[in-house]
Design a protein around this motif. Sequence first.
Motif, PDB file in Angstrom:
ATOM      1  N   UNK A 142       0.837  -1.212   0.000  1.00  0.00           N
ATOM      2  CA  UNK A 142       0.000   0.000   0.000  1.00  0.00           C
ATOM      3  C   UNK A 142       0.875   1.267   0.000  1.00  0.00           C
ATOM      4  N   UNK A 143       1.755   1.310  -1.020  1.00  0.00           N
ATOM      5  CA  UNK A 143       2.649   2.460  -1.156  1.00  0.00           C
ATOM      6  C   UNK A 143       2.294   3.230  -2.421  1.00  0.00           C
ATOM      7  N   UNK A 144       2.486   4.565  -2.359  1.00  0.00           N
ATOM      8  CA  UNK A 144       2.339   5.361  -3.573  1.00  0.00           C
ATOM      9  C   UNK A 144       3.446   4.963  -4.536  1.00  0.00           C
ATOM     10  N   UNK A 145       3.113   4.912  -5.810  1.00  0.00           N
ATOM     11  CA  UNK A 145       4.041   4.370  -6.788  1.00  0.00           C
ATOM     12  C   UNK A 145       4.302   5.388  -7.884  1.00  0.00           C
ATOM     13  N   UNK A 146       5.572   5.669  -8.155  1.00  0.00           N
ATOM     14  CA  UNK A 146       5.898   6.630  -9.216  1.00  0.00           C
ATOM     15  C   UNK A 146       5.539   6.041 -10.584  1.00  0.00           C
TER      16      UNK A 146
ATOM     17  N   UNK B 232       2.005  -0.400 -12.121  1.00  0.00           N
ATOM     18  CA  UNK B 232       2.053  -1.766 -12.658  1.00  0.00           C
ATOM     19  C   UNK B 232       0.735  -2.452 -12.320  1.00  0.00           C
ATOM     20  N   UNK B 233       0.639  -3.719 -12.675  1.00  0.00           N
ATOM     21  CA  UNK B 233      -0.650  -4.417 -12.525  1.00  0.00           C
ATOM     22  C   UNK B 233      -1.080  -4.606 -11.080  1.00  0.00           C
ATOM     23  N   UNK B 234      -0.168  -4.360 -10.137  1.00  0.00           N
ATOM     24  CA  UNK B 234      -0.535  -4.487  -8.718  1.00  0.00           C
ATOM     25  C   UNK B 234      -1.102  -3.169  -8.177  1.00  0.00           C
ATOM     26  N   UNK B 235      -1.232  -2.164  -9.060  1.00  0.00           N
ATOM     27  CA  UNK B 235      -1.640  -0.832  -8.589  1.00  0.00           C
ATOM     28  C   UNK B 235      -3.122  -0.558  -8.813  1.00  0.00           C
ATOM     29  N   UNK B 236      -3.640   0.302  -7.968  1.00  0.00           N
ATOM     30  CA  UNK B 236      -4.969   0.883  -8.207  1.00  0.00           C
ATOM     31  C   UNK B 236      -4.788   2.384  -8.367  1.00  0.00           C
TER      32      UNK B 236
END
Length: 290
Positions: free
Chosen positions: A251-255, A258-262
């Motif tokens: 549950x980290x913000x992502x720069x 990828x497919x694991x993101x919402x």
Amino acid sequence: MDVIAPIADMRQWSRQALIAGKRTAFVPTMGALHRGHISLVEKARTLADRVVVSIYVNPTQFDNPEDLAKYPQTLEADLAMCREAGVDAVWTPQTAEMYPDGYCSFIDVVGPLTDKLCAVARPGHFRGVCTVVAKLLGVVRPDVAVFGQKDLQQCLVVSRMVGDLNIGTEIIVAPTVRESDGLAMSSRNRRLSPDQRARALGLPRGLELARQAYRAGQVTSLKLIEIVAEELLVHEGVDLDYCDVVSLKGFKESEFADDACVLAAAVFVDGVRLIDHVPLAGQSIPVKAD
Ligand code: AMP
């Protein structure tokens, strides 16, 4: 269908179910029920012998007193929907009993689940949610409780809390139910005029456009967020509260997405707050063209 208010009566009802060897599934709600809530009831019916729905607008999870005061209350219609859906008991706790004078116990989930998105936008919100959910589970003592994925962060925070505190209820997450034009069903939608309702569509549309851009190869989170923001600009009076790409891994913000993101967002439509999200790898939001 039993309609129960006192905590002692709800406790007694649950005790009897337990003695009779019946499995109980629980659906906590704040009322103003719609098909999204009923989909949770339907899921609950497949998981247990008895289904309990609670209807309680929990004051401790509202950071904004005006939002609490304006929260829609439609108890008679809610009871009719529950009866129709085959609910066994509706529990309507009363605030005087839930939070009597001198009340001072709260549950805080700390860490990555509560340092972003709705937790930042609504300080104290998840503290209130966790506190009330723990109290409700403590009285109903269900085998399983069903929550809606629409409130994704809530699902994650509650699951964490239930695990950490060894509450022993299984948490099931059911998919978001949407109107045919893509707007996620929400009790707050009742507060929207037809014009505001039309503008609110900017939220699922923006999310869907960004999801499509991701599918077409755009992985820069800022670009995806910009797509949402631009779509909202088209709809006057729709203000972005937050929009973020968050990885479900940690549950980290992502720069980079990828497919694991919402992609999750909250907006204000003339002051009415709506939230939604789209799993980037997942199903599209059914958004109709104008
Ligand atoms: P609320 O009454 O808004 O507190 O919601 C009660 C439960 O219903 C929560 O678990 C929500 O996530 C769920 N819920 C609300 N809207 C929807 C929806 N459109 N689809 C599925 N579940 C929903």
